[in-house]
Design an enzyme around this catalytic site. Structure first.
Site, PDB file in Angstrom:
ATOM      1  N   HIS A 156       1.224  -0.759  -0.577  1.00  0.00           N
ATOM      2  CA  HIS A 156       0.007   0.017  -0.275  1.00  0.00           C
ATOM      3  C   HIS A 156       0.957   1.332   0.211  1.00  0.00           C
ATOM      4  CE1 HIS A 156      -3.794  -1.428   1.462  1.00  0.00           C
ATOM      5  NE2 HIS A 156      -3.924  -1.561  -0.064  1.00  0.00           N
ATOM      6  N   CYS A 178      -5.438  -7.554 -21.012  1.00  0.00           N
ATOM      7  CA  CYS A 178      -4.874  -6.355 -19.549  1.00  0.00           C
ATOM      8  C   CYS A 178      -4.381  -7.034 -18.345  1.00  0.00           C
ATOM      9  CB  CYS A 178      -7.350  -6.915 -19.409  1.00  0.00           C
ATOM     10  SG  CYS A 178      -6.599  -8.939 -19.123  1.00  0.00           S
ATOM     11  N   GLU A 209      -4.726 -16.912 -19.909  1.00  0.00           N
ATOM     12  CA  GLU A 209      -3.833 -17.038 -19.375  1.00  0.00           C
ATOM     13  C   GLU A 209      -3.189 -17.901 -18.726  1.00  0.00           C
ATOM     14  OE1 GLU A 209      -5.683 -14.864 -15.883  1.00  0.00           O
ATOM     15  OE2 GLU A 209      -7.745 -15.550 -16.238  1.00  0.00           O
ATOM     16  N   ARG A 262     -15.305  -8.665 -15.484  1.00  0.00           N
ATOM     17  CA  ARG A 262     -14.853 -10.936 -15.367  1.00  0.00           C
ATOM     18  C   ARG A 262     -15.454 -11.261 -14.321  1.00  0.00           C
ATOM     19  NH1 ARG A 262      -8.591 -11.619 -13.971  1.00  0.00           N
ATOM     20  NH2 ARG A 262      -9.394 -10.789 -11.764  1.00  0.00           N
ATOM     21  N   ARG A 278     -12.447  -6.247 -12.500  1.00  0.00           N
ATOM     22  CA  ARG A 278     -12.036  -7.662 -11.214  1.00  0.00           C
ATOM     23  C   ARG A 278     -13.358  -7.616 -10.326  1.00  0.00           C
ATOM     24  NH1 ARG A 278      -7.678  -5.040 -11.294  1.00  0.00           N
ATOM     25  NH2 ARG A 278      -5.857  -5.394 -12.834  1.00  0.00           N
ATOM     26  N   ASN A 310      -0.426 -11.568 -16.913  1.00  0.00           N
ATOM     27  CA  ASN A 310       0.672 -12.432 -15.272  1.00  0.00           C
ATOM     28  C   ASN A 310       0.454 -13.571 -15.129  1.00  0.00           C
ATOM     29  OD1 ASN A 310      -0.074  -9.513 -15.862  1.00  0.00           O
ATOM     30  ND2 ASN A 310      -0.315  -9.247 -13.462  1.00  0.00           N
ATOM     31  N   ASP A 311      -0.824 -14.242 -15.287  1.00  0.00           N
ATOM     32  CA  ASP A 311      -0.203 -15.392 -15.260  1.00  0.00           C
ATOM     33  C   ASP A 311       0.039 -16.179 -16.214  1.00  0.00           C
ATOM     34  OD1 ASP A 311      -1.897 -15.942 -12.409  1.00  0.00           O
ATOM     35  OD2 ASP A 311      -3.563 -15.700 -13.174  1.00  0.00           O
ATOM     36  N   ARG A 318       6.325 -14.786  -9.513  1.00  0.00           N
ATOM     37  CA  ARG A 318       6.840 -13.686  -9.782  1.00  0.00           C
ATOM     38  C   ARG A 318       7.083 -12.780  -8.611  1.00  0.00           C
ATOM     39  NH1 ARG A 318       2.826  -9.709 -11.130  1.00  0.00           N
ATOM     40  NH2 ARG A 318       0.582 -10.297 -11.067  1.00  0.00           N
TER      41      ARG A 318
END
Length: 525
Positions: A142, A457, A386, A285, A249, A409-410, A420
């Protein structure tokens, strides 16, 4: 006491601070009300007869362990919030006074610290701190997210910084490359002062692109949209561009409530997002919940997955719990009656899963017809690509669906078999690995052949380093983080698609990672 301190800090923050930034303080205030802290610590005191400080620390360690076992990079770093809240309570228990530095003393200074809380970071903006460096933390903490949103130059995770940096020395903080220079020579100072001037000019130039189209030099229009987690994120998106959402999301609604959410609540939430877009498209999604992104009612059911990323998550989870999934399908189809709404299915791996999803969508249609409620019977449906198996089979998916969206990412993690966020192996995480590029290229080509749109995305789409490469591969649809919109648009507007295609073909035929990286650097210069 801890709550009062946070309320006092909140009262000193500038009145025009956006709500999404103030939410970081509110999240810590909510955590202070969570029985996980006081009731858990009280039970430890009763069992072991230890003092409150120690009991709280034991409870903190237990909570942190839960977060450490999560696979999702964002959620894993939420342990920082637990540590920050516990530290504040422990300071109160130890009767340590809250430190209050005068703004005049910190203005223009660089702060070096073990770590910083979101409250500390917000007060730094208030006190006009020039930059900060922390020994701990990561890019998804954060503190790091706030620093980016507030425009404060920062570097996190610089081990031994407090031992190596002296209080009186002059520093250069390069937040872009993660570089700290102590006692810079005149040549370095001159170089970075010029960079700072160029950066100010660049930001002014990028602001001129707000609400302007993304069009290449040779006249090709590129669709540039944003990613969101909640309807409130659209406010930030609109600061950069009057565009639509390519990835909403929805699991964040469930995670914030820490429980399943009924159809009506989902419908109202998604509708609020659609209306805030004022006619722009919204791609929703379906749930990507799983062992790494879990809600309270599902925790403790069965043994913890050894590898959550490859366990019961996303569409696998939804197909196992069809009753809950039907509620979401109905909510999305109802919202689609009010505007341009698409539905996107995450983590499909085979056509049998798509058949099951199609059957449930048809069942949702029948239920809505019986209830005689307003809904869109012709909603466009797409899939996230993905998983390597889905990329290899993308032609089959493209022939059955209205659009595809690449989740890098995936896709990268699964292709390279690495985590990662694991310090031991994350150096292997590289979007330019030839295997990754081939899977992306296969998916884009499958979309062209079937004449369906293919977007991206994942984080790769938001990284300016890869924009020209993706354009040259034929990607015409990008969905990116809000604060990356203008920079990506600037690169698009200064690119010639015809010339890029020739150069990118050479990159795709290369199998040496070092050579690919050199060729991509040339592409960007």
């Amino acid at each position: 006491e801890a709550s009062a301190q946070l309320h006092e800090i909140k009262s000193r923050i500038a009145a025009d601070t956006p709500e999404d930034i103030l939410a970081f303080i509110d999240s810590h205030l909510l955590m202070l009300e969570d029985p996980a802290f006081d009731e858990g610590a009280a039970a430890i005191i009763r069992e072991f007869s230890c003092n409150a400080e120690w009991a709280l620390q034991v409870q903190c360690d237990r909570l942190v362990q839960v977060f450490d076992e999560m696979d999702d990079a964002y959620l894993k770093t939420r342990k920082d919030d637990v540590l920050h809240v516990v530290q504040r309570i422990q300071h109160c228990l130890a009767e340590k006074p809250e430190s209050k530095a005068e703004p005049v003393k910190l203005k223009g200074r660089i702060v070096i610290s073990d770590d910083l809380t979101p409250a500390d970071t917000l007060m730094m903006q208030h006190q006009k701190v020039a930059a900060f460096v922390t020994e701990f933390g990561g890019p998804l903490s954060h503190t790091a997210i706030l620093a980016r949103n507030l425009g404060i130059p920062a570097i996190v995770g610089v081990h031994n910084a407090r031992q190596l940096i002296h209080p009186t020395e002059q520093l250069i903080i390069d937040g872009h490359y993660g570089v700290v220079i102590g006692e810079p020579d005149p040549r370095s100072l001159k170089h970075y002062r010029k960079l700072r001037q160029k950066d100010a000019v660049r930001k002014q130039r990028l602001n001129q692109l707000i609400n302007k189209p993304a069009v290449t030099k040779d006249g090709v229009h590129i669709l540039l949209q944003g990613n969101i987690d909640r309807p409130e994120d659209i406010r930030k998106l609109k600061q950069y561009d009057n565009t639509g959402v390519g990835l909403y999301r929805t699991e964040m609604l469930f995670l914030e409530n820490n429980q399943s959410v009924d159809e009506e609540t989902q419908f109202k939430t998604y509708k609020r997002a659609l209306f805030r877009l004022k006619g722009k498209p919204l791609t929703i999604r379906t749930l990507d919940l799983g062992a790494d992104k879990e809600i309270q009612e599902s925790m403790g059911q069965g043994p913890m997955a050894h590898n959550p990323a490859m366990g019961l998550r996303a569409i696998r989870r939804c197909l196992k719990e069809p009753e809950s999934f039907i509620h979401q399908l109905c909510a999305i189809m109802r919202v689609a009656a009010y505007g341009d709404v698409k539905m996107m299915i995450p983590m499909l791996t085979n056509i049998h899963e798509l058949d099951q999803v199609s059957a449930l969508i048809e069942h949702a249609r029948e239920l809505l017809h019986q209830r005689t409620v307003r809904f869109n019977d012709k909603i466009e449906i797409g899939a996230m690509i993905e998983v390597p198996a889905a990329a290899i089979s993308s032609e089959v998916f493209a022939n059955r669906l209205d659009f595809l969206s690449i989740g890098t990412n995936d896709l990268i993690q699964y292709t390279l078999a690495i985590d990662r966020i694991d310090d031991e192996v994350n150096y292997l995480y590289n979007p330019l690995h030839p295997a990754v590029l081939q899977l992306v290229n296969i998916t884009i080509d499958a979309g062209k052949k079937a004449k369906v749109p293919v977007s991206m995305c994942g984080e790769m789409a938001s990284d300016p380093k890869y924009t020209r490469l993706l354009l040259g591969m034929g990607l015409n649809y990008f969905s990116v983080q809000a604060n990356a919109l203008l920079e990506i648009k600037d690169i698009i507007n200064n690119s010639n698609l015809g010339k890029l295609r020739t150069k990118v073909r050479k990159i795709l035929s290369c199998h040496d990672l070092n050579e690919i990286e050199l060729l991509v650097d040339k592409l960007n210069n």
